[in-house]
Enzyme design. Structure first.
Site, short mmCIF file in Angstrom:
data_model
loop_
_atom_site.label_atom_id
_atom_site.label_comp_id
_atom_site.label_asym_id
_atom_site.label_seq_id
_atom_site.Cartn_x
_atom_site.Cartn_y
_atom_site.Cartn_z
N TYR A 63 8.56 88.49 25.93
CA TYR A 63 8.02 88.91 24.64
C TYR A 63 8.34 90.35 24.32
O TYR A 63 8.84 91.10 25.18
CB TYR A 63 6.50 88.67 24.60
N ARG B 289 6.63 68.35 32.12
CA ARG B 289 6.28 69.39 33.07
C ARG B 289 7.00 69.23 34.41
O ARG B 289 6.89 68.20 35.07
CB ARG B 289 4.77 69.42 33.31
N LEU C 184 7.97 98.20 34.03
CA LEU C 184 8.61 97.81 32.78
C LEU C 184 9.19 99.08 32.16
O LEU C 184 8.50 100.10 32.04
CB LEU C 184 7.57 97.17 31.86
N LYS D 222 9.92 91.74 30.72
CA LYS D 222 8.70 91.69 29.90
C LYS D 222 8.27 90.23 29.78
O LYS D 222 8.41 89.58 28.75
CB LYS D 222 8.91 92.36 28.53
N GLU E 111 2.63 101.87 37.22
CA GLU E 111 2.44 101.97 35.77
C GLU E 111 1.06 101.44 35.40
O GLU E 111 0.32 100.96 36.25
CB GLU E 111 3.54 101.19 35.04
C1 LIG Z 1 5.25 96.67 27.21
C2 LIG Z 1 4.82 97.35 28.47
C3 LIG Z 1 4.89 98.74 28.63
C4 LIG Z 1 5.20 99.70 27.51
O1 LIG Z 1 6.45 99.48 26.94
P1 LIG Z 1 6.75 99.96 25.45
O2 LIG Z 1 8.12 99.46 25.20
O3 LIG Z 1 6.68 101.45 25.45
O4 LIG Z 1 5.71 99.35 24.57
C5 LIG Z 1 4.61 99.27 29.89
N1 LIG Z 1 4.24 98.49 30.92
C6 LIG Z 1 4.14 97.15 30.79
C7 LIG Z 1 3.73 96.34 31.96
C8 LIG Z 1 4.42 96.54 29.57
O5 LIG Z 1 4.30 95.21 29.44
#
Ligand SMILES: *Cc1c(COP(=O)(O)O)cnc(C)c1O
Length: 284
Positions: free
Chosen positions: A32, A99, A202, A146, A178
């Site tokens: 996403y 599934r 990410l 993501k 993070e």
């Molecule tokens: C989306 C997300 C971010 C931030 O990413 P942006 O592109 O700056 O919105 C940071 N960590 C995770 C785990 C995310 O899913």
């Protein structure tokens, strides 16, 4: 009337229904993006589209649209919904199939969904800063994707909320990775430090914008993992995300950061970031 995109078509939002055997629903088998809209204009759209494409490739889903098609679909969505200030949520899944953990054998069309939501900027928090807690990072080792699989992130965020905090700062052992949906930065002796963009985090688009702004303004940056001990001794701490922008952190696990107020480098980066938004999307 509000619209959504379902598989390449703009339809009424409440007509957008999913099959119960969509693999996104059953397995979280998809990826996403969240894109910010200011003044009806999409911020860092190209970067989001490129990351979306990278994410789909990394899970072996082929995007049935070109980047240009996707771009014009999103433009149309924002326009039709008359969205001025908010977000676009967009996801793609491996599609609908009986599934089975393995990929479907036949060529199944991926399911693409996008819709918009009005959302103000978190102005008060950007001014005062926010509190955070610490939590062990229990996620998998492809945090660079993501992915729709967000259980680890959800449990971390819920723990933060239960402690009256805005975000949970995750760490693997002694190393800070993070936030649950944000990247974490610390400042020590004038140097901005943030985890390198590898499989442990990410690669935030907001993070990359910040790094670009820092290097253009002569603010030194060190992209490397830092420890909990370094975090505890930081002069300033902040987080970044599409929705939260450049958000000062004034407390970590009950311990005040610096003098308890957003620091000067955080303030400077906030200012640079707002300038960048205004450059791309017009005055806020
Ligand atoms: C989306 C997300 C971010 C931030 O990413 P942006 O592109 O700056 O919105 C940071 N960590 C995770 C785990 C995310 O899913």
């Amino acid at each position: 009337m509000t619209f959504a995109i379902l598989n390449g078509k703009l339809i009424e939002r409440n007509q957008a229904k999913m099959d119960i055997e969509d693999r996104g629903y059953q397995f979280g088998d998809g990826v996403y993006e969240v894109i910010r809209v200011y003044n009806g204009k999409m911020f860092t759209l190209q970067e989001h589209l490129e990351r979306f494409e990278r994410s789909t490739k990394s899970i072996g889903v082929s995007l049935p649209y070109t980047m240009d098609q996707l771009k014009s679909l999103l433009l149309e969505l924002v326009e039709k919904n008359n969205l001025r200030l908010g977000i676009i949520y967009m996801q793609i899944t491996r599609g609908v199939a009986p599934r089975n953990h393995a990929f479907p054998e036949e060529n199944v069309e991926p399911t693409l969904v996008a819709y918009t939501r009005e959302m103000p900027r978190p102005k008060d928090e950007l001014q005062t800063g926010v509190k955070t807690i610490l939590t062990e990072d229990i996620r998998w080792l492809r945090c660079d994707i993501k992915s729709l699989n967000l259980l680890g992130n959800i449990l971390a965020k819920q723990k933060a909320v239960e402690h009256g905090c805005f975000e949970a700062i995750q760490h693997r052992g002694q190393n800070v990775t993070e936030g649950s949906s944000s990247n974490i930065f610390m400042v020590k002796n004038g140097i901005v430090i943030t985890h390198e963009s590898n499989h442990m985090i990410l690669k935030g688009i907001t993070k990359d914008v910040i790094l670009g702004l820092c290097s253009a303004s002569g603010i030194p940056v060190n992209e490397r993992a830092f420890t909990l001990k370094e975090l505890a001794e930081a002069d300033e701490v902040f987080l970044s995300s599409t929705v939260a922008e450049v958000m000062p952190i004034i407390e970590v696990e009950g311990k005040v950061v610096g003098n308890g107020e957003p620091g000067p480098i955080t303030r400077k980066i906030q200012e640079l970031f707002v300038n960048e938004i205004e450059k791309q999307c017009g005055a806020l």
